[in-house]
Design an enzyme around this catalytic site. Sequence first.
Site, PDB file in Angstrom:
ATOM      1  N   LYS A 151      32.313  83.008   6.484  1.00 35.79           N
ATOM      2  CA  LYS A 151      33.005  82.528   7.689  1.00 35.79           C
ATOM      3  C   LYS A 151      33.489  81.100   7.468  1.00 35.79           C
ATOM      4  O   LYS A 151      34.625  80.754   7.798  1.00 35.79           O
ATOM      5  CB  LYS A 151      32.062  82.595   8.903  1.00 35.79           C
ATOM      6  CG  LYS A 151      31.850  84.012   9.424  1.00 35.79           C
ATOM      7  CD  LYS A 151      30.721  84.116  10.442  1.00 35.79           C
ATOM      8  CE  LYS A 151      30.499  85.583  10.817  1.00 35.79           C
ATOM      9  NZ  LYS A 151      29.313  85.818  11.634  1.00 35.79           N
ATOM     10  N   GLN A 202      24.577  82.934  14.423  1.00 40.87           N
ATOM     11  CA  GLN A 202      24.476  84.165  13.634  1.00 40.87           C
ATOM     12  C   GLN A 202      23.247  84.973  14.066  1.00 40.87           C
ATOM     13  O   GLN A 202      22.147  84.430  14.191  1.00 40.87           O
ATOM     14  CB  GLN A 202      24.389  83.814  12.133  1.00 40.87           C
ATOM     15  CG  GLN A 202      24.411  85.008  11.204  1.00 40.87           C
ATOM     16  CD  GLN A 202      25.738  85.781  11.199  1.00 40.87           C
ATOM     17  OE1 GLN A 202      26.791  85.222  11.467  1.00 40.87           O
ATOM     18  NE2 GLN A 202      25.666  87.060  10.905  1.00 40.87           N
ATOM     19  N   ASP A 238      32.332  84.684  19.789  1.00 41.32           N
ATOM     20  CA  ASP A 238      31.766  85.993  19.424  1.00 41.32           C
ATOM     21  C   ASP A 238      31.992  87.027  20.534  1.00 41.32           C
ATOM     22  O   ASP A 238      31.856  88.227  20.301  1.00 41.32           O
ATOM     23  CB  ASP A 238      30.253  85.865  19.216  1.00 41.32           C
ATOM     24  CG  ASP A 238      29.840  85.879  17.759  1.00 41.32           C
ATOM     25  OD1 ASP A 238      30.523  86.541  16.958  1.00 41.32           O
ATOM     26  OD2 ASP A 238      28.827  85.238  17.433  1.00 41.32           O
TER      27      ASP A 238
HETATM   28  N1  GUN Z   1      25.462  89.509  13.093  1.00 41.51           N
HETATM   29  C1  GUN Z   1      26.111  90.639  12.715  1.00 41.51           C
HETATM   30  N2  GUN Z   1      27.379  90.620  13.172  1.00 41.51           N
HETATM   31  C2  GUN Z   1      27.534  89.470  13.851  1.00 41.51           C
HETATM   32  C3  GUN Z   1      28.639  88.897  14.555  1.00 41.51           C
HETATM   33  O1  GUN Z   1      29.743  89.453  14.660  1.00 41.51           O
HETATM   34  N3  GUN Z   1      28.403  87.680  15.127  1.00 41.51           N
HETATM   35  C4  GUN Z   1      27.181  87.058  15.045  1.00 41.51           C
HETATM   36  N4  GUN Z   1      27.050  85.893  15.671  1.00 41.51           N
HETATM   37  N5  GUN Z   1      26.154  87.575  14.410  1.00 41.51           N
HETATM   38  C5  GUN Z   1      26.342  88.771  13.818  1.00 41.51           C
END
Ligand code: GUN
Length: 296
Positions: A53, A97, A120
Amino acid sequence: MTAKIIDGNAIAASVREDVKAEATALREKGIEPCLAVMLVGEDPASRVYVGMKEKKCAEVGIRNIDARLPAETSQEEILRILDEWNADPSIHGILVQLPLPDHVDESTVTERILPEKDVDGFHPVNVGRMSAGDTDAFRPCTPHGVQVMLKHIGWDPSGKHAVVVGRSNIVGRPMATILSQKQPWANATVTVAHSRSDDLAGICRLADLLIVAVGRPESVTGDMVKEGAVVIDVGVNRVDDPEAPKGYRLVGDVAFEEAKEVASWITPVPGGVGPMTIAMLLQNTVTAAGRSAGTS
Ligand code: GUN
């Protein structure tokens, strides 16, 4: 039938081009889009995702702030940092995350992020607004990315039967919500199936669009796919492989080699849905930055 491959890398690259142009336009107005990312603990997959990311942010001109915290960090400390990020006008998007360590309550953390910085799309305000059909609410990145993929291949789900296997708050539930909306590139008839569904194979075989997000390697086999279906594999699983350089390889939730002989379109793993999730996160971040300045 041998399926055509849905190239998530290529589609994500074209989304990133658009995001980069938006980020450049914002910079020219004196706004530097910025995403703050929090990682708690040492989960290897999460570390890889967060690293990717951050790399993609840099490529499109989004500034990055990160907090990589030890697994034993208290919930109070996590909330304190989020409050700081919420109050900082130079930060436009915040991502924590998931999963978080067991001693931290995910809902409490998710709800602490200001909805306008919740890139998100997990805050209940955004979930509720999206469910009510508000197209301005941030959409969770993975299901939104799947919808964008369908648009890119020109496959309209309107009127079709979509089966979503998996009911997580991150993928399955919002995917079903998005596909059933009365909006372009949606209007599907949606079934949500899961680990407790009777006759899962039979339900899958009814799908014109089969979206699998269960986190179990190759659990959807070729015989569960209807001839000509579009198959979207959200799973990314590590399976041991002594012949692979790292001792493991990545496979999806769908048995790709079998399913591709039956489907009309299919996503590979890796190189399918994964890059789309990150591209949509970047998109949400520049949207948040634009809104913070009243430009979009
Ligand atoms: N863990 C797995 N997929 C995601 C996501 O799209 N966003 C976040 N914050 N954590 C995740």
